[in-house]
Scaffold this motif. Structure first.
Motif, PDB file in Angstrom:
ATOM      1  N   ALA A 119     -20.442 -10.975   7.752  1.00  0.00           N
ATOM      2  CA  ALA A 119     -19.501  -9.910   7.366  1.00  0.00           C
ATOM      3  C   ALA A 119     -20.040  -8.539   7.698  1.00  0.00           C
ATOM      4  O   ALA A 119     -21.212  -8.323   7.662  1.00  0.00           O
ATOM      5  CB  ALA A 119     -19.208  -9.992   5.877  1.00  0.00           C
ATOM      6  N   THR A 165      -4.608   5.152   6.367  1.00  0.00           N
ATOM      7  CA  THR A 165      -5.067   3.794   6.684  1.00  0.00           C
ATOM      8  C   THR A 165      -3.882   2.886   6.958  1.00  0.00           C
ATOM      9  O   THR A 165      -3.921   2.038   7.843  1.00  0.00           O
ATOM     10  CB  THR A 165      -5.897   3.241   5.519  1.00  0.00           C
ATOM     11  N   PRO A 207       0.827  -7.392   3.862  1.00  0.00           N
ATOM     12  CA  PRO A 207       1.711  -8.313   3.140  1.00  0.00           C
ATOM     13  C   PRO A 207       2.292  -7.688   1.869  1.00  0.00           C
ATOM     14  O   PRO A 207       3.415  -8.020   1.473  1.00  0.00           O
ATOM     15  CB  PRO A 207       0.796  -9.483   2.800  1.00  0.00           C
ATOM     16  N   ARG A 259      -2.783   3.319  10.340  1.00  0.00           N
ATOM     17  CA  ARG A 259      -3.745   2.774  11.296  1.00  0.00           C
ATOM     18  C   ARG A 259      -3.648   1.258  11.389  1.00  0.00           C
ATOM     19  O   ARG A 259      -3.693   0.706  12.487  1.00  0.00           O
ATOM     20  CB  ARG A 259      -5.157   3.168  10.849  1.00  0.00           C
ATOM     21  N   ILE A 260      -3.549   0.570  10.258  1.00  0.00           N
ATOM     22  CA  ILE A 260      -3.596  -0.893  10.289  1.00  0.00           C
ATOM     23  C   ILE A 260      -2.208  -1.513  10.179  1.00  0.00           C
ATOM     24  O   ILE A 260      -2.063  -2.718  10.286  1.00  0.00           O
ATOM     25  CB  ILE A 260      -4.520  -1.464   9.188  1.00  0.00           C
ATOM     26  N   ASP A 291      -0.708 -14.800   3.650  1.00  0.00           N
ATOM     27  CA  ASP A 291      -0.651 -13.826   4.738  1.00  0.00           C
ATOM     28  C   ASP A 291      -1.722 -12.744   4.590  1.00  0.00           C
ATOM     29  O   ASP A 291      -2.039 -12.044   5.552  1.00  0.00           O
ATOM     30  CB  ASP A 291       0.730 -13.143   4.764  1.00  0.00           C
ATOM     31  N   ALA A 292      -2.223 -12.580   3.383  1.00  0.00           N
ATOM     32  CA  ALA A 292      -3.201 -11.523   3.149  1.00  0.00           C
ATOM     33  C   ALA A 292      -4.486 -11.814   3.922  1.00  0.00           C
ATOM     34  O   ALA A 292      -4.832 -12.970   4.159  1.00  0.00           O
ATOM     35  CB  ALA A 292      -3.500 -11.399   1.663  1.00  0.00           C
ATOM     36  N   ASP A 293      -5.183 -10.753   4.299  1.00  0.00           N
ATOM     37  CA  ASP A 293      -6.443 -10.884   5.020  1.00  0.00           C
ATOM     38  C   ASP A 293      -7.436 -11.667   4.156  1.00  0.00           C
ATOM     39  O   ASP A 293      -7.724 -11.252   3.027  1.00  0.00           O
ATOM     40  CB  ASP A 293      -6.979  -9.470   5.305  1.00  0.00           C
ATOM     41  N   PHE A 328     -12.310 -10.500   2.158  1.00  0.00           N
ATOM     42  CA  PHE A 328     -12.320  -9.547   1.046  1.00  0.00           C
ATOM     43  C   PHE A 328     -13.493  -8.582   1.129  1.00  0.00           C
ATOM     44  O   PHE A 328     -13.589  -7.649   0.354  1.00  0.00           O
ATOM     45  CB  PHE A 328     -12.398 -10.296  -0.291  1.00  0.00           C
ATOM     46  N   MET A 371       0.808  -1.214   0.000  1.00  0.00           N
ATOM     47  CA  MET A 371       0.000   0.000   0.000  1.00  0.00           C
ATOM     48  C   MET A 371       0.841   1.265   0.000  1.00  0.00           C
ATOM     49  O   MET A 371       0.431   2.286  -0.527  1.00  0.00           O
ATOM     50  CB  MET A 371      -0.882   0.009   1.241  1.00  0.00           C
TER      51      MET A 371
END
Lengths: 197, 133
Positions: free
Chosen positions: B133, B52, B60, B55-56, B70-72, B75, B1
């Motif tokens: 969700a 963001t 990955p 913040r987070i 490893d990605a969240d 989605f 990001m």
């Protein structure tokens, strides 16, 4: 929803797609208002004497109070979002309701101001100043009204469901982004219309 | 990001500088406002991405040795299909036609619009089971 899943879902490793989409859309909204600002400053530079005469009609203290209320409503909207992120739906509803009322007060103030200006003889078809004034503030007021409707939908859904889901938190967050955006645009419009005489 | 955010910020810087240069070069207003607020367009997106990220934390995609897994995995929620956008579009058509031909059509269109947005919005929030969700 258990505390553990809530904790996990509010701390993801990638940004929410809904939030990113909203921000990109707000960036395009900025270009819409760029058109209105360009129109405003062009008309102003072409006929400065008309501006000097017409801005006398404006009720600046009244608009300043209205602006303050709108800016403060951004604060209450953010407090509502903080409560929503904690999962505290009751506090979220209260702050959102207060935000809604403040936004509604702003729109009502705009209507009152329009009525006053029409009474003084300034119509959208009177002269370039009237056209520019009503087009810029009118489109902004429509945006505020849209935000009010969005708050209403978010509120209704929070009453309708038995659980306050993560999706609802996302809705509350993105509506607050929109509200802050509309607020910032109004600060710029207020400065251009009421302060730059 | 992070590279994405920095790219947007560079875009913002470019347009702000260009806006100043354009103003002193031409003194023309429409282009100056347009170019400067194009910088705002890039700034808004860039700021959001970098904010963001702070913040987070780095994801990955910011790490050289990250794995796909490893990605969240979350989605977000995507609707498998919905009829509600159709009445929303019909309402928009009614309002547009009403603006051209008759005001009463606008009023009907607004009513249809509010009901169909409500339907679209609450489609997955009704019934005995609520989405996770």
């Amino acid at each position: 929803m258990s505390a553990a899943t809530f904790q996990q879902s509010t701390h993801p490793t990638r940004a929410s797609k809904t939030a990113v989409g909203t921000v990109v859309w707000l960036a395009s909204e900025l270009m819409f208002f760029a058109g209105l600002f360009a129109m405003f400053f062009t008309a102003r530079s072409v006929s400065p004497e008309l501006w000097a005469e017409r801005t006398e009609l404006l009720n600046v203290p009244f608009a300043a109070v209205n602006t303050t209320i709108l800016v403060l409503s951004s604060v209450t909207a953010q407090l509502g979002v903080f409560a929503a992120e904690r999962g505290d739906v009751r506090v979220f509803r209260n702050w959102t309701l207060l935000t809604f009322l403040m936004g509604a007060y702003f729109v009502a103030g705009q209507v009152y101001e329009y009525a006053e200006l029409v009474h003084k003889g300034l119509l959208i078809s009177t002269d370039p100043y009237g056209s520019v004034f009503y087009a810029t503030t009118g489109f902004h007021a429509l945006h505020v009204t849209g935000g009010l409707i969005a708050f209403l939908y978010v509120l209704i859904r929070s009453y309708q469901t038995t659980r306050f889901t993560h999706g609802q938190v996302t809705s509350a967050v993105v509506v607050s982004y929109y509200w802050h955006f509309v607020d910032v645009v109004w600060i710029a419009l207020f400065a251009a219309i009421y302060l730059l005489k | 990001m992070k590279p994405g955010g920095i790219l947007y910020m560079l875009g913002a810087l470019f347009y702000f500088v260009l806006g100043v240069v354009y103003w002193f070069w031409t003194g023309e207003i429409v282009g100056t406002v347009g170019i400067t607020l194009t910088g705002g367009l890039a700034l808004l997106t860039g700021f959001y991405i970098l904010f963001t990220l702070r913040r987070i934390g780095p994801g990955p995609d910011d790490l050289d040795d990250a794995e796909i897994a490893d990605a969240d995995p979350d989605f977000g929620f995507f609707s498998p299909g919905s009829w509600w956008p159709l009445p929303v579009a019909i309402a928009a058509a009614l309002i547009a036609l009403g603006l051209v031909f008759a005001v009463w059509l606008v009023i009907i269109g607004l009513g249809v619009l509010f009901i169909s947005i409500y339907g679209l919005m609450s489609e997955y929030y009704r019934g005995p089971r609520l989405p996770e969700a």
